[in-house]
Design an enzyme around this catalytic site. Structure first.
Site, PDB file in Angstrom:
ATOM      1  N   ASP A 155       9.039   1.549   0.733  1.00  0.00           N
ATOM      2  CA  ASP A 155       8.098   2.189   1.130  1.00  0.00           C
ATOM      3  C   ASP A 155       8.528   1.596   2.629  1.00  0.00           C
ATOM      4  O   ASP A 155       7.791   0.564   2.863  1.00  0.00           O
ATOM      5  CB  ASP A 155       6.840   1.856   0.908  1.00  0.00           C
ATOM      6  CG  ASP A 155       5.938   2.748   1.056  1.00  0.00           C
ATOM      7  OD1 ASP A 155       6.381   2.573   2.332  1.00  0.00           O
ATOM      8  OD2 ASP A 155       4.595   2.458   1.025  1.00  0.00           O
ATOM      9  N   LYS A 200       4.832   8.055   9.463  1.00  0.00           N
ATOM     10  CA  LYS A 200       4.127   7.204  10.623  1.00  0.00           C
ATOM     11  C   LYS A 200       5.354   7.760  12.129  1.00  0.00           C
ATOM     12  O   LYS A 200       4.594   8.706  12.288  1.00  0.00           O
ATOM     13  CB  LYS A 200       3.579   6.027  10.210  1.00  0.00           C
ATOM     14  CG  LYS A 200       2.643   5.572   8.810  1.00  0.00           C
ATOM     15  CD  LYS A 200       1.451   5.124   9.487  1.00  0.00           C
ATOM     16  CE  LYS A 200       0.986   4.144   8.167  1.00  0.00           C
ATOM     17  NZ  LYS A 200      -0.225   4.620   7.881  1.00  0.00           N
ATOM     18  N   TYR A 217       0.828  -0.840  -0.118  1.00  0.00           N
ATOM     19  CA  TYR A 217       0.073  -0.317  -0.480  1.00  0.00           C
ATOM     20  C   TYR A 217       0.977   1.219  -0.078  1.00  0.00           C
ATOM     21  O   TYR A 217       1.895   1.239   1.020  1.00  0.00           O
ATOM     22  CB  TYR A 217      -0.788   0.214   1.340  1.00  0.00           C
ATOM     23  CG  TYR A 217      -1.410   1.607   1.635  1.00  0.00           C
ATOM     24  CD1 TYR A 217      -2.982   1.283   0.518  1.00  0.00           C
ATOM     25  CD2 TYR A 217      -1.417   2.132   2.367  1.00  0.00           C
ATOM     26  CE1 TYR A 217      -3.441   2.998   0.834  1.00  0.00           C
ATOM     27  CE2 TYR A 217      -1.720   3.111   2.294  1.00  0.00           C
ATOM     28  CZ  TYR A 217      -3.410   3.775   1.522  1.00  0.00           C
ATOM     29  OH  TYR A 217      -4.000   5.010   1.617  1.00  0.00           O
TER      30      TYR A 217
END
Ligand SMILES: Cc1ncc(COP(=O)(O)O)c(C=O)c1O
Length: 434
Positions: free
Chosen positions: A232, A260, A152
């Site tokens: 990622d 994050k 994702y």
């Protein structure tokens, strides 16, 4: 009072706020994965009021041990004193100024020291900013357009066009991205051989660890075919270790995206990588008003320093291993180990549900319903923070709650109508990419 009256009473404020929010906010949430779709709506909290350490309190006053952690930004705990005091100190000096600030360098230099591929950095606010910057840089560097993805990578067109949530993404854009299966380097070979691939973008680890040699093989394939390798690390970053998955597995990509956990909840992300590619940003337009916003930079510096000083990633990894093993032991004890298992390394134990007596959509709903009923906010994984490790009482509280939760789930599965045990609308998956 009937059981359903008791329930709507229990979540009266949540349900009222949901009604109100739905009038002006699509989905009544800013984030798909935090919305009512993810919970047994009617039998679950839908709005939170406050948080401290590893606990959250909903708008009806119920307290939960939180294993969602805002979808992983919280790595130290809510209201961490070191991070919060860094934010307060900076607040007195200004939030967003009119020229660059020293903190930009201070954070950049830390990332360059800790992350193997990082020779230069640029900050953003969301993970999607960083992954999209990587794609634009890769296209500028190679003069090619197509992108291969695994995992994702955020809400922007180039990625979300590859998923079932592609409504609104032009077909011409969708045609430029193709997904490939994680841990299957051979699947990439025909794509690379076409000679028009700008970048291979992947989560280097996640629900599954990379198979031995997989990341290395991607490195070799990208070198051979002139494509940019992008990790990622929005989830792996600062959790698998301070240098990310690239340091842990010893494979250095050309570019990497971090976000994050970097600011313990403050909105900050970074694209980092090889100086020759990153320097293209002298011309390639990656630029935003809030890239140098100082509260987030101060929070990120305080977070990273504390993670390093106290070797927190190692502690969380160890804690996750214990929790996964304890949870799997309880599933075994309750006869559920065929259908409910936590898998994966301790830095991020993930829940795997198998179709057993009921389809997994019913099972996930039963499980989430019983978790919230027993004081755990738990979705698809044990998302961990330092505050979870503070005392053994938190571990014990989790294990005791899980034991009762699994007993209820077992009981429902053995009943003639497991779905009938749901006290609200079942969970509706956003999509499955991992
Ligand atoms: C691996 C990964 N990449 C990118 C993103 C996008 O980050 P954001 O939602 O901050 O834009 C996410 C978000 O969940 C993610 O998990």
């Amino acid at each position: 009072m009937s059981a359903s009256d008791q329930l709507s009473n229990r979540f009266a404020q949540s349900n009222a706020l949901f009604e109100r929010a739905s009038r002006t906010i699509p989905l009544a949430s800013q984030t798909f994965s935090k919305s009512h779709l993810q919970w047994v709506a009617g039998a679950a909290p839908l709005f939170l009021e406050s948080a401290a350490g590893c606990h959250v309190t909903d708008v009806d006053g119920h307290r939960y041990l939180d294993y969602v952690l805002g979808l992983l930004p919280i790595i130290l705990g809510y209201g961490d004193p070191d991070v919060d005091s860094a934010i307060r100190d900076q607040l007195d000096q200004g939030i967003t100024l009119s020229l660059p600030h020293r903190l930009e360098m201070e954070l950049s230099e830390r990332l360059v020291r800790l992350i193997p591929c990082a020779e230069m950095t640029r900050f953003g606010k969301n993970g999607s900013d960083a992954t999209t910057a990587a794609v634009r840089l890769a296209r500028a560097h190679t003069g090619r357009d197509r992108i291969a993805v695994a995992g994702y990578h955020g809400w922007h067109d180039w990625y979300i066009g590859t998923t079932s949530r592609h409504l609104g993404v032009p077909q011409a854009v969708r045609d430029l991205s193709v997904s490939f299966p994680f841990n299957d380097a051979d699947a990439l070979v025909p794509l690379l051989q076409q000679g028009d691939l700008a970048a291979v973008v992947l989560e280097p680890a996640g629900a599954t660890a990379p198979a031995p040699g997989f990341l290395q093989r991607l490195r070799e394939l990208c070198d051979h075919h002139g494509a940019v390798l992008v990790f990622d690390e929005i989830i792996t970053g600062f959790r698998i270790g301070l240098g990310g998955a690239q340091a842990h597995y010893g494979v250095t990509p050309d570019l990497a995206a971090f976000g994050k956990a970097m600011g313990n909840g403050m909105p900050i992300s970074a694209i980092v990588g090889r100086a020759d590619i990153m320097a293209l940003m002298e011309d390639v337009f990656v630029s935003g008003t809030f890239g140098g916003e100082l509260l987030s930079l101060a929070a990120a510096i305080a977070t990273i320093d504390k993670l390093e000083r106290q070797q927190i990633p190692q502690r969380l990894w160890h804690h996750g291993d214990r929790l996964r093993n304890a949870a799997n032991g309880l599933a075994e004890k309750r006869g559920l180990s065929d259908v409910i298992t936590f898998k994966g390394d301790g830095w991020w134990p993930r829940l795997h549900l198998a179709n057993g007596p009921v389809e997994s959509a019913t099972l996930v709903s039963l499980l989430r319903q019983e978790c919230t009923a027993h004081g755990l906010l738990l979705a698809s994984s044990f998302n961990l923070c330092l505050a979870h490790t503070a005392t053994d009482a938190i571990f014990d509280e989790t294990v005791q709650a899980l034991d009762r939760i699994y007993a209820e789930v077992r009981d429902a599965l053995e009943s003639s109508d497991p779905a009938g045990r749901l006290r609200g609308r079942p969970v509706q998956p956003v999509f499955s990419v991992r």
